[in-house]
Design an enzyme around this catalytic site. Structure first.
Site, short mmCIF file in Angstrom:
data_model
loop_
_atom_site.label_atom_id
_atom_site.label_comp_id
_atom_site.label_asym_id
_atom_site.label_seq_id
_atom_site.Cartn_x
_atom_site.Cartn_y
_atom_site.Cartn_z
N GLU A 204 39.40 49.19 43.49
CA GLU A 204 38.96 48.10 44.36
C GLU A 204 39.82 47.97 45.62
O GLU A 204 39.30 47.79 46.71
CB GLU A 204 39.03 46.76 43.60
CG GLU A 204 38.03 46.62 42.45
CD GLU A 204 36.60 46.40 42.92
OE1 GLU A 204 36.36 46.40 44.14
OE2 GLU A 204 35.73 46.23 42.06
C1 BLG Z 1 30.37 42.19 43.19
C2 BLG Z 1 30.65 40.91 42.43
C3 BLG Z 1 29.49 40.57 41.53
C4 BLG Z 1 28.20 40.55 42.32
C5 BLG Z 1 28.04 41.87 43.03
O1 BLG Z 1 29.15 42.06 43.91
O2 BLG Z 1 31.39 42.39 44.11
N1 BLG Z 1 31.83 41.14 41.62
C6 BLG Z 1 32.97 40.48 41.79
O3 BLG Z 1 33.13 39.61 42.64
C7 BLG Z 1 34.09 40.84 40.90
O4 BLG Z 1 29.72 39.28 40.98
O5 BLG Z 1 27.14 40.37 41.39
S1 BLG Z 1 26.20 39.10 41.39
O6 BLG Z 1 27.03 37.92 41.21
O7 BLG Z 1 25.28 39.29 40.29
O8 BLG Z 1 25.51 39.11 42.70
C8 BLG Z 1 26.75 41.98 43.83
O9 BLG Z 1 26.71 41.03 44.83
C9 BLG Z 1 33.15 43.93 44.39
C10 BLG Z 1 31.66 43.73 44.41
C11 BLG Z 1 31.25 44.15 45.76
C12 BLG Z 1 32.16 45.26 46.09
N2 BLG Z 1 33.36 45.11 45.27
C13 BLG Z 1 33.72 44.23 43.05
O10 BLG Z 1 33.36 45.52 42.63
C14 BLG Z 1 32.63 45.31 47.51
O11 BLG Z 1 33.76 45.05 47.81
N3 BLG Z 1 31.74 45.64 48.41
C15 BLG Z 1 32.16 45.81 49.78
C16 BLG Z 1 30.93 46.04 50.53
S2 BLG Z 1 31.31 46.26 52.20
O12 BLG Z 1 32.25 47.38 52.31
O13 BLG Z 1 31.93 45.03 52.70
O14 BLG Z 1 30.07 46.53 52.84
#
Ligand code: BLG
Length: 252
Positions: A91
């Site tokens: 992460e």
């Molecule tokens: C996750 C959330 C989930 C959520 C999904 O996104 O985050 N998890 C956490 O906060 C631990 O709860 O599911 S939902 O509640 O059912 O919607 C989907 O929205 C986090 C993810 C997103 C991802 N990392 C943990 O793995 C992330 O950082 N994405 C970055 C995207 S970007 O680079 O900013 O475009």
């Protein structure tokens, strides 16, 4: 890539060899071989990326500050602390100030909404982030149907941690529609990327999802976990980790 072979004692009696040939034919046909390969090697295609020296550097420069917190949170929620550490490395690379372009933050990269649900007030606080992430993972695990056994259970929970339970469910439904097994990670990991294709996401309950991401995400965590298991079972690591704890306490 190295090919593996079984060796047999040279003999006129081929009965053992013949049994082995039948055995391998059977496990190829009933897909047990494919399952075994996935279980042990399915995540290692990214090993070049994770096997570089950055991981080793971070292991010494970043992990010691957080190791005790990972251990405490793991004890509380009955995880192996190295799984939590592997998630956190995937992460944030163990950077407590990490923030994504969409505002996801901290060691365990909690979204604002998830942090609120977990009563985490400061996502950049290592203790809050690690304990919050561990609790969230535990909640994800409890939502996975009981018939799904380890280790697939953990891989499903990780995918849900990353993409959300709803999209994971959609991928499992796609898996079923394709005549594959929605309770097996080896099958669901092939369906998740289909949620980027209109043909599939238009019929999915939760719509479009960046389904390739949780597949890479889970593979990477499995590779980091392997590396952590390996490093922490190594005596030298244990000694150097104790030493850094002592020197931290003395502000050296
Ligand atoms: C996750 C959330 C989930 C959520 C999904 O996104 O985050 N998890 C956490 O906060 C631990 O709860 O599911 S939902 O509640 O059912 O919607 C989907 O929205 C986090 C993810 C997103 C991802 N990392 C943990 O793995 C992330 O950082 N994405 C970055 C995207 S970007 O680079 O900013 O475009």
């Amino acid at each position: 890539n190295r090919r593996l072979a079984w060796a047999f004692k040279k003999s006129d009696d081929l009965s053992l060899y013949n049994e082995a040939v039948i055995f391998f034919d059977n496990i190829k046909k009933n897909q047990n071989l494919e399952q075994l390969i996935e279980r042990h090697y399915g995540h290692t295609r990214n090993i070049k990326y994770v096997g570089n020296c950055t991981f080793r550097l971070h292991l010494q420069s970043h992990l010691p500050q957080y190791q005790q917190l990972f251990q405490d949170a793991a004890d509380k929620h009955e995880f192996d602390w190295r799984l939590l550490a592997a998630i956190s490395y995937q992460e944030s690379h163990w950077d407590k100030e990490a923030v994504s372009p969409t505002g996801v933050k901290g060691l365990m990269m909690l979204t604002q909404a998830t942090a609120e649900q977990l009563n985490v007030t400061d996502r950049t606080n290592p203790q809050e982030s690690i304990f919050g992430g561990a609790l969230y993972l535990k909640q994800r695990l409890k939502k996975i149907p009981a018939r799904i056994l380890e280790p697939d259970r953990t891989w499903f929970a990780l995918a849900s941690y990353n993409i959300g339970f709803g999209h994971l469910e959609d991928a499992r439904i796609v898996t079923q529609k394709l005549g594959k097994n929605p309770d097996k990670w080896i099958d669901v990991k092939q369906s998740l990327p289909l949620l980027t294709k209109q043909e599939w996401f238009s019929k999915a309950k939760h719509g479009y999802a960046r389904g390739k991401e949780p597949v890479i995400y889970v593979d990477n965590i499995r590779s980091y976990l392997d590396l952590l298991l390996w490093y922490t079972s190594n005596k030298q690591f244990q000694e150097s980790s104790t030493m850094s704890t002592i020197s931290d306490q003395n502000n050296i």
